[in-house]
Motif scaffolding. Sequence first.
Motif, PDB file in Angstrom:
ATOM      1  N   VAL A  11      19.699  -0.499 -13.185  1.00 16.01           N
ATOM      2  CA  VAL A  11      18.977   0.053 -14.334  1.00 16.01           C
ATOM      3  C   VAL A  11      18.433  -1.072 -15.207  1.00 16.01           C
ATOM      4  N   VAL A  12      17.111  -1.075 -15.397  1.00 14.87           N
ATOM      5  CA  VAL A  12      16.455  -2.059 -16.256  1.00 14.87           C
ATOM      6  C   VAL A  12      15.631  -1.316 -17.308  1.00 14.87           C
ATOM      7  N   ALA A  13      15.294  -2.007 -18.381  1.00 13.67           N
ATOM      8  CA  ALA A  13      14.575  -1.342 -19.472  1.00 13.67           C
ATOM      9  C   ALA A  13      13.668  -2.307 -20.210  1.00 13.67           C
ATOM     10  N   TRP A  14      12.627  -1.720 -20.808  1.00 10.49           N
ATOM     11  CA  TRP A  14      11.738  -2.463 -21.694  1.00 10.49           C
ATOM     12  C   TRP A  14      11.178  -1.500 -22.725  1.00 10.49           C
ATOM     13  N   SER A  15      10.979  -1.982 -23.926  1.00 10.38           N
ATOM     14  CA  SER A  15      10.184  -1.300 -24.946  1.00 10.38           C
ATOM     15  C   SER A  15       9.710  -2.380 -25.909  1.00 10.38           C
ATOM     16  N   PRO A  16       8.727  -2.076 -26.758  1.00 10.76           N
ATOM     17  CA  PRO A  16       8.176  -3.113 -27.635  1.00 10.76           C
ATOM     18  C   PRO A  16       9.205  -3.823 -28.506  1.00 10.76           C
ATOM     19  N   ASN A  17      10.267  -3.128 -28.922  1.00 15.21           N
ATOM     20  CA  ASN A  17      11.245  -3.727 -29.833  1.00 15.21           C
ATOM     21  C   ASN A  17      12.589  -4.022 -29.180  1.00 15.21           C
ATOM     22  N   LEU A  18      12.702  -3.800 -27.893  1.00 18.25           N
ATOM     23  CA  LEU A  18      13.990  -3.970 -27.220  1.00 18.25           C
ATOM     24  C   LEU A  18      14.322  -5.448 -27.043  1.00 18.25           C
ATOM     25  N   THR A  19      15.603  -5.774 -27.208  1.00 20.03           N
ATOM     26  CA  THR A  19      16.101  -7.132 -26.979  1.00 20.03           C
ATOM     27  C   THR A  19      17.111  -7.095 -25.834  1.00 20.03           C
ATOM     28  N   PRO A  20      17.386  -8.237 -25.198  1.00 20.00           N
ATOM     29  CA  PRO A  20      18.394  -8.259 -24.135  1.00 20.00           C
ATOM     30  C   PRO A  20      19.754  -7.731 -24.594  1.00 20.00           C
ATOM     31  N   GLU A  21      20.124  -8.052 -25.831  1.00 20.67           N
ATOM     32  CA  GLU A  21      21.426  -7.614 -26.340  1.00 20.67           C
ATOM     33  C   GLU A  21      21.464  -6.097 -26.501  1.00 20.67           C
ATOM     34  N   ARG A  22      20.422  -5.521 -27.069  1.00 24.50           N
ATOM     35  CA  ARG A  22      20.377  -4.068 -27.262  1.00 24.50           C
ATOM     36  C   ARG A  22      20.267  -3.349 -25.931  1.00 24.50           C
ATOM     37  N   ALA A  23      19.576  -3.950 -24.981  1.00 23.21           N
ATOM     38  CA  ALA A  23      19.482  -3.341 -23.654  1.00 23.21           C
ATOM     39  C   ALA A  23      20.856  -3.256 -23.009  1.00 23.21           C
ATOM     40  N   GLN A  24      21.605  -4.335 -23.117  1.00 23.35           N
ATOM     41  CA  GLN A  24      22.947  -4.359 -22.529  1.00 23.35           C
ATOM     42  C   GLN A  24      23.832  -3.297 -23.179  1.00 23.35           C
ATOM     43  N   GLU A  25      23.735  -3.162 -24.498  1.00 23.76           N
ATOM     44  CA  GLU A  25      24.512  -2.152 -25.213  1.00 23.76           C
ATOM     45  C   GLU A  25      24.125  -0.743 -24.761  1.00 23.76           C
ATOM     46  N   GLY A  26      22.850  -0.572 -24.387  1.00 21.20           N
ATOM     47  CA  GLY A  26      22.363   0.740 -23.962  1.00 21.20           C
ATOM     48  C   GLY A  26      22.561   1.021 -22.493  1.00 21.20           C
ATOM     49  N   HIS A  38      10.505   7.070 -21.923  1.00 24.11           N
ATOM     50  CA  HIS A  38      11.293   7.640 -23.021  1.00 24.11           C
ATOM     51  C   HIS A  38      10.924   6.963 -24.345  1.00 24.11           C
ATOM     52  N   LEU A  39       9.631   6.864 -24.600  1.00 20.38           N
ATOM     53  CA  LEU A  39       9.120   6.250 -25.828  1.00 20.38           C
ATOM     54  C   LEU A  39       8.558   7.315 -26.766  1.00 20.38           C
ATOM     55  N   ILE A  40       8.504   6.982 -28.044  1.00 19.79           N
ATOM     56  CA  ILE A  40       7.811   7.821 -29.025  1.00 19.79           C
ATOM     57  C   ILE A  40       6.333   7.450 -29.002  1.00 19.79           C
ATOM     58  N   LEU A  41       5.468   8.449 -29.011  1.00 21.57           N
ATOM     59  CA  LEU A  41       4.037   8.188 -29.014  1.00 21.57           C
ATOM     60  C   LEU A  41       3.582   7.698 -30.386  1.00 21.57           C
ATOM     61  N   SER A  42       2.894   6.564 -30.400  1.00 22.64           N
ATOM     62  CA  SER A  42       2.341   5.998 -31.624  1.00 22.64           C
ATOM     63  C   SER A  42       1.090   5.212 -31.244  1.00 22.64           C
ATOM     64  N   ASP A  43       0.407   4.680 -32.230  1.00 28.45           N
ATOM     65  CA  ASP A  43      -0.759   3.845 -31.931  1.00 28.45           C
ATOM     66  C   ASP A  43      -0.362   2.649 -31.062  1.00 28.45           C
ATOM     67  N   ARG A  44       0.850   2.184 -31.251  1.00 30.96           N
ATOM     68  CA  ARG A  44       1.324   1.009 -30.515  1.00 30.96           C
ATOM     69  C   ARG A  44       1.650   1.329 -29.059  1.00 30.96           C
ATOM     70  N   THR A  45       2.082   2.561 -28.794  1.00 33.23           N
ATOM     71  CA  THR A  45       2.523   2.900 -27.442  1.00 33.23           C
ATOM     72  C   THR A  45       1.530   3.764 -26.668  1.00 33.23           C
ATOM     73  N   ARG A  46       0.471   4.213 -27.317  1.00 27.12           N
ATOM     74  CA  ARG A  46      -0.501   5.050 -26.607  1.00 27.12           C
ATOM     75  C   ARG A  46      -1.059   4.293 -25.400  1.00 27.12           C
ATOM     76  N   LEU A  59       1.249   8.669 -23.705  1.00 27.46           N
ATOM     77  CA  LEU A  59       1.826   7.378 -23.338  1.00 27.46           C
ATOM     78  C   LEU A  59       1.235   6.837 -22.039  1.00 27.46           C
ATOM     79  N   VAL A  60       0.567   7.705 -21.307  1.00 21.05           N
ATOM     80  CA  VAL A  60       0.002   7.343 -19.999  1.00 21.05           C
ATOM     81  C   VAL A  60      -1.504   7.549 -20.020  1.00 21.05           C
ATOM     82  N   ASP A  61      -2.245   6.566 -19.549  1.00 16.72           N
ATOM     83  CA  ASP A  61      -3.686   6.714 -19.361  1.00 16.72           C
ATOM     84  C   ASP A  61      -3.894   7.757 -18.264  1.00 16.72           C
ATOM     85  N   GLN A  62      -4.366   8.927 -18.641  1.00 16.33           N
ATOM     86  CA  GLN A  62      -4.427  10.043 -17.699  1.00 16.33           C
ATOM     87  C   GLN A  62      -5.445   9.813 -16.580  1.00 16.33           C
ATOM     88  N   ASP A  63      -6.550   9.154 -16.870  1.00 22.37           N
ATOM     89  CA  ASP A  63      -7.516   8.837 -15.813  1.00 22.37           C
ATOM     90  C   ASP A  63      -6.907   7.873 -14.798  1.00 22.37           C
TER      91      ASP A  63
END
Length: 316
Positions: free
Chosen positions: A171-186, A206-214, A239-243
């Motif tokens: 299991v691996v993860a990424w998000s704009p604000n995620l850090t290695p430490e928080r990922a390990q905790e999660g 599993h992200l919240i839709l915003s201008d940053r994540t669209r 969150l996904v480019d539908q085209d």
Amino acid sequence: MNIAILDDYHGVAADYADWSKLGPQAKIKVFREYLPEAERAAALQSFDVIVIMRERTPFPAALINALPNLRLLVTTGLRNNAVDLAACKARGITVSGAPGAADAVTATSELAWTLILGLFKNLCTEDVNMRRGGWQTGMPLPLAGKRLGLLGLGKLGQAVARYGKAFEMDVVAWSPNLTPERAQEGGATYVSKEDLFATSDVVSIHLILSDRTRNVVDAGAFQAMKPTAFLVNTSRAGLVDQDALMAALRHKRIAAAGLDVYSVEPLPADDPIRQLDNVVLTPHLGYVSEDNFRAYYVNVVDAIEAWAAGKPIREL
């Protein structure tokens, strides 16, 4: 007090809360069917209070300003990106939220995992082929040892991470604000966005839709994915480019997708994605459960009651 309850697809609103608490002056009309955009303003003209189910029916400024009697808008949930809050404020319309049950996270994460299992085990195709008289028409894939990439590691992402670990996935993860430490905790290992798409056997969003994540999942992301990989989206279509998604599925740049959310909902009957053979589709069921809906409507009644008493609650 004229109250409209919109998008009660399951016909449960009347039974899941005690609407009599609002008194004999409350006149309630339930709309079970989705109101097309062209019909909304006319259909809702007479209502003082409108209850909406999550983001099923958008309330942009044009609609809000076309409803002269509207004084209270109650949305299930405590966040609704489909409501123009500024337009409501300008009109003096109160907007209140109505939280759901504690199992909402569980319901959504379970659905995401159902889609993942369905994709790996070719479940929908095998079911159809069995009904047609077929037998073993595909090769199921094991989950153990495969890489689960999570876009977002909040409560939902962490729940899906636990399922992945139980199935012995990496299991691996990424998000704009995620850090290695928080990922390990999660319960996951932090990787870059590029590595997540390039190395994952399934990517679950599993992200919240915003201008940053669209459109965080764009054509480049699909190009980086393995041709054998799957994409699962139980969050928001934006969150996904539908085209890019349609192109990736049509040209088999990825193996398949499991989708619970769409740019237009309900999904039109003639939407081309319904014709693809490499998708598993569910009708935005992620938050749908009896416990959640009972909590929604009980809290809706409380919000209307508080507003009528001049003490609105959970204002957005």
